[in-house]
Design an enzyme around this catalytic site. Structure first.
Site, short mmCIF file in Angstrom:
data_model
loop_
_atom_site.label_atom_id
_atom_site.label_comp_id
_atom_site.label_asym_id
_atom_site.label_seq_id
_atom_site.Cartn_x
_atom_site.Cartn_y
_atom_site.Cartn_z
N GLU A 437 62.35 -0.50 29.11
CA GLU A 437 62.41 0.60 28.14
C GLU A 437 63.60 0.48 27.19
O GLU A 437 64.19 1.47 26.78
CB GLU A 437 62.42 1.98 28.84
CG GLU A 437 61.37 2.16 29.91
CD GLU A 437 59.95 1.93 29.41
OE1 GLU A 437 59.73 1.87 28.19
OE2 GLU A 437 59.04 1.79 30.24
N GLY A 438 63.94 -0.75 26.86
CA GLY A 438 65.08 -0.99 25.98
C GLY A 438 66.30 -1.32 26.80
O GLY A 438 66.83 -0.46 27.51
#
Length: 591
Positions: A437-438
């Site tokens: 998620e980053g």
């Protein structure tokens, strides 16, 4: 091995004594979610996750999910668990009542989400991503799409996934090559996506994929990306399940951790094209997907809290059971919890976990206000606060989780290094959190770039003003002057760090991580001091509950033993990035 116990008292304390849940419950849409109702819901959730889900954690990790004859086979320990989760209504707690949800604030859902994540982190990822799909469709889906999908997703009868990454396109989503060709009112989707969490399974009636793809005439880069709904099974006009769509899993990754979660390689359009439905407008897919991504980042940050809580509980249990050596004041051989260094590790695990939880609760409390407060100015201010806090929640909490779960192994000594005790699983599971998620490097760049430099420090200024106001209130407790002084010094260090950032914007890439950790550390210290003040108020009112004494002691440990790291973060920031970039690419080769 220890039995997981949900920290209900901690949840109630944060909700009611630190963040004023009663005021939140009065906002439009939350009238039925009174503090009394929440007080009755959380114990029921605790029973479910302690008794039904928590025992699945270690066996599901040991067996893992696999691809068998083209279908995803989940671990035997999880068979039948998800239907119970749905039937009990835990997937729908914070869902919109219009679509079958219970309508509770997200901050209440966060407490239940932590119970699920602590119980089985890998299993928790399916409902987490489904909630992200709900969030994206609620914001950007058409009325028809909402009617078709939301009720099934919110109630948990269908699950959802997020399909971004491709072999050549990770963080650089502008390199996405999956194709979307118009076919009447729909599109034919073809391409491969990798690392798709819970990309497929046989335990929900349908799987709804949100897919980033590029139309034939789309421009290069991120402006050419669109977002599509691609269901595993097509859906009839009456909402019933139709034929299988042209999408399937072709591999389940062998991972370091979260083994119960099937991380799939998904193939779209191998037989001519998977039917997809455009969400919103062409070319705006990345904007839409980031709504889901930001929700996922907040959830992943709290996963760091949840797995740390589970690791901490097991470490405490082991430290009280394991007898070794002698300690002054203890007759005979002593349990290792009496040794000062073990106590140091346990206190660090406890303090960092509670700090991360307070940070996460703060962000979600602001998120609820940003959606539901009747005053537009309050909504806007809370939305800005959520934007600022999101990379801190994701970045700081997941960095903390790696440290905390590693300490859990250390408390176990050699027994922590073998899989039978279960301590190693927490560290393996936690290791993914700073990546997906980053990555945390992306979070740091977001925090220093979009959230500090781009808005000329307005968000940081508002945060500093809130901290200053709280320090004045906390300072009314003479017993806590050491805490207020420490947080005031931390705030000064943040301001010095920001001054360097604004004076040297060209060095943002090299100093971003330390800047994020400096501010995250400081915000956590503030929130722990705020918690200590709430606890001190109860103690001064005559409470003899040792919980309140523990809260003060934990906050004090944090400012004494963890907050001093700020000096190193600030020094690293001020040293700039010359040392980081001193070597050329060739210099990294072995001489």
């Amino acid at each position: 091995m220890t039995v997981y116990k949900t920290p209900e008292k901690e949840f109630n304390f944060l909700l009611n004594e630190v963040f004023d849940y009663a005021s939140l419950a009065q906002l439009p849409g939350f009238e039925d979610a009174s503090p009394e109702m929440v007080a009755s819901v959380l114990p029921e959730a605790a029973k479910f996750f302690e008794q039904i889900v928590a025992p699945t954690n270690q066996p599901s990790d040991q067996q893992g999910s696999k691809l068998v004859d083209g279908k995803v086979k989940i671990p035997d320990a999880l068979e039948g668990v998800y239907p119970q989760l749905v039937e009990a209504g835990w997937t729908a707690l914070s869902g919109d009542a219009e679509y079958g949800g219970a309508g509770f604030p997200n901050v209440v859902g966060l407490a239940v989400q932590e119970m699920l994540q602590s119980s089985n982190l890998g299993f928790s990822l399916m409902p987490m991503l489904t909630q992200g799909v709900v969030h994206a469709l609620d914001l950007y889906g058409s009325d028809e799409q909402k009617q078709t999908y939301l009720s099934h997703l919110i109630t948990g009868h269908w699950s959802g996934t997020m399909n971004l990454t491709e072999p050549q396109a990770g963080t650089d989503l502008g390199a996405v090559q999956t194709k979307a060709v118009r076919n009447g009112d729909t599109y034919l989707i073809s391409g491969q996506k990798i690392y798709i969490t819970w990309g497929d399974q046989e335990i929900t009636e349908n799987v709804i994929h949100l897919v980033l793809a590029r139309t034939p005439d789309a421009p290069e880069g991120v402006k050419g990306i669109s977002m599509f709904i691609v269901p595993k099974y097509l859906v009839n006009a009456d909402g019933s399940i139709a034929e299988r769509n042209d999408v399937k899993p072709v591999n389940v990754e062998h991972k370091l951790g979260i083994h119960s979660s099937p991380t799939c390689t998904m193939m779209f359009g191998e037989a001519g094209g998977a039917t997809g439905y455009l969400v919103g407008e062409e070319g705006k897919g990345l904007v839409y997907m980031f709504a889901m991504m930001n929700a996922a980042r907040l959830a992943v940050g709290h996963q760091g809290v949840a797995v740390s809580e589970r690791a901490y509980q097991q470490a405490v249990w082991y430290a009280r059971e394991r007898v070794q050596g002698a300690v002054q004041g203890v007759d005979g051989r002593a349990a290792i919890i009496h040794h000062a260094d073990v106590r140091r590790m346990l206190m660090q695990m406890r303090a960092m976990t509670e700090a991360g939880r307070a940070l996460s609760f703060k962000a979600i409390f602001e998120e609820d206000r940003s959606f539901n407060h009747p005053d537009e100015a309050v909504r806007a201010a809370s939305a800005k606060a959520v934007e600022l806090l999101t990379p801190l929640v994701k970045g700081w909490c997941t960095e903390m989780a790696m440290e905390t779960t590693s300490l859990g192994i250390q408390v176990h000594g050699g027994m922590g290094f073998v899989e039978e005790t279960g301590a190693a699983q927490f560290m393996r599971d936690a290791r993914i959190l700073p990546i997906y998620e980053g990555t945390n490097g992306i979070q740091a760049l977001d925090f220093i770039g979009r959230k500090t430099l781009r808005d000329a420090g307005q968000g940081m200024t508002a945060l500093a003003a809130e901290i200053q106001a709280d320090l004045a209130e906390i300072g009314q407790h003479s017993e806590l002057h050491d805490l207020t002084a420490a947080v005031a010094e931390a705030l000064s260090q943040c301001q010095q760090g920001a001054e360097y950032v604004f004076g040297h914007p060209q060095e943002a890439g090299g100093i971003a991580y330390n800047y994020m950790m400096l501010v995250g550390n400081s915000v956590c210290a503030w929130l722990l001091a705020k918690s200590a003040a709430a606890a001190q108020t109860a103690l001064n009112a005559g409470s003899s509950d040792r919980f309140y004494r523990q809260k003060v002691a934990t906050a004090r440990f944090f400012v004494q033993q963890v907050l001093p790291r700020n000096g190193a973060y600030l020094a690293a920031i001020k040293s700039g990035q010359d040392g980081i970039m001193a070597l050329t690419e060739e210099d990294f080769e072995v001489a």
